[in-house]
Motif scaffolding. Structure first.
Motif, PDB file in Angstrom:
ATOM      1  N   UNK A  62       0.839  -1.206   0.000  1.00  0.00           N
ATOM      2  CA  UNK A  62       0.000   0.000   0.000  1.00  0.00           C
ATOM      3  C   UNK A  62       0.874   1.257   0.000  1.00  0.00           C
ATOM      4  N   UNK A  63       1.962   1.236   0.779  1.00  0.00           N
ATOM      5  CA  UNK A  63       2.876   2.375   0.815  1.00  0.00           C
ATOM      6  C   UNK A  63       3.548   2.556  -0.543  1.00  0.00           C
ATOM      7  N   UNK A  64       3.931   1.448  -1.173  1.00  0.00           N
ATOM      8  CA  UNK A  64       4.545   1.513  -2.496  1.00  0.00           C
ATOM      9  C   UNK A  64       3.572   2.136  -3.504  1.00  0.00           C
ATOM     10  N   UNK A  65       2.315   1.752  -3.437  1.00  0.00           N
ATOM     11  CA  UNK A  65       1.299   2.304  -4.348  1.00  0.00           C
ATOM     12  C   UNK A  65       1.092   3.783  -4.070  1.00  0.00           C
ATOM     13  N   UNK A  66       1.084   4.161  -2.793  1.00  0.00           N
ATOM     14  CA  UNK A  66       0.875   5.557  -2.416  1.00  0.00           C
ATOM     15  C   UNK A  66       2.015   6.448  -2.894  1.00  0.00           C
ATOM     16  N   UNK A  67       3.264   5.934  -2.869  1.00  0.00           N
ATOM     17  CA  UNK A  67       4.445   6.723  -3.203  1.00  0.00           C
ATOM     18  C   UNK A  67       4.763   6.747  -4.696  1.00  0.00           C
ATOM     19  N   UNK A  68       4.095   5.950  -5.492  1.00  0.00           N
ATOM     20  CA  UNK A  68       4.452   5.878  -6.905  1.00  0.00           C
ATOM     21  C   UNK A  68       4.032   7.158  -7.632  1.00  0.00           C
ATOM     22  N   UNK A  69       4.677   7.425  -8.754  1.00  0.00           N
ATOM     23  CA  UNK A  69       4.370   8.609  -9.560  1.00  0.00           C
ATOM     24  C   UNK A  69       3.165   8.283 -10.428  1.00  0.00           C
ATOM     25  N   UNK A  70       2.140   9.102 -10.287  1.00  0.00           N
ATOM     26  CA  UNK A  70       0.917   8.904 -11.084  1.00  0.00           C
ATOM     27  C   UNK A  70       0.976   9.870 -12.254  1.00  0.00           C
ATOM     28  N   UNK A  71       1.011   9.328 -13.461  1.00  0.00           N
ATOM     29  CA  UNK A  71       1.137  10.147 -14.664  1.00  0.00           C
ATOM     30  C   UNK A  71      -0.229  10.627 -15.123  1.00  0.00           C
ATOM     31  N   UNK A  72      -0.259  11.833 -15.647  1.00  0.00           N
ATOM     32  CA  UNK A  72      -1.477  12.417 -16.196  1.00  0.00           C
ATOM     33  C   UNK A  72      -1.524  12.146 -17.709  1.00  0.00           C
TER      34      UNK A  72
END
Length: 104
Positions: A90-100
């Protein structure tokens, strides 16, 4: 049989091309409903439209939309939801870069 009726929980509409067309009986309509369940065994039949033109019958099935789960690739895994992730994932998912997605 009326133009619109309900048979076995299915809304049925019968359209006749000519006044001389033989009226559709309820056992015939039930046979068309059975044919739909044989053709689409996993579908839920909501409506049936029968277009009668002499000896020819046009069949139009109205199937209920099927619910499906969205699957995404998150942190290298194909998942539908995050509820089975442990705290580290969950932490890994939260910290990942979300591209637009860019606009035209």
């Amino acid at each position: 049989m009326d133009n619109m009726t309900t048979v076995d929980g299915v809304k049925v509409q019968v359209n006749y091309a000519h006044e001389s067309d033989a009226p559709m009986t309820e056992p015939e309509v039930q046979a068309y409903i059975q044919r739909a369940y044989e053709k689409y065994p996993h579908g839920k039949l909501e409506s049936l439209v029968l277009d009668v033109d002499g000896e020819d019958v046009g069949i139009h099935y109205g199937l209920a939309p099927e619910k499906f789960d969205r699957i995404r690739r998150i942190t290298g895994y194909l998942v539908g939801t995050l509820d089975r992730f442990n705290d580290a994932k969950r932490a890994e998912e939260h910290d990942r870069v979300k591209h637009q997605v860019g606009c035209c």
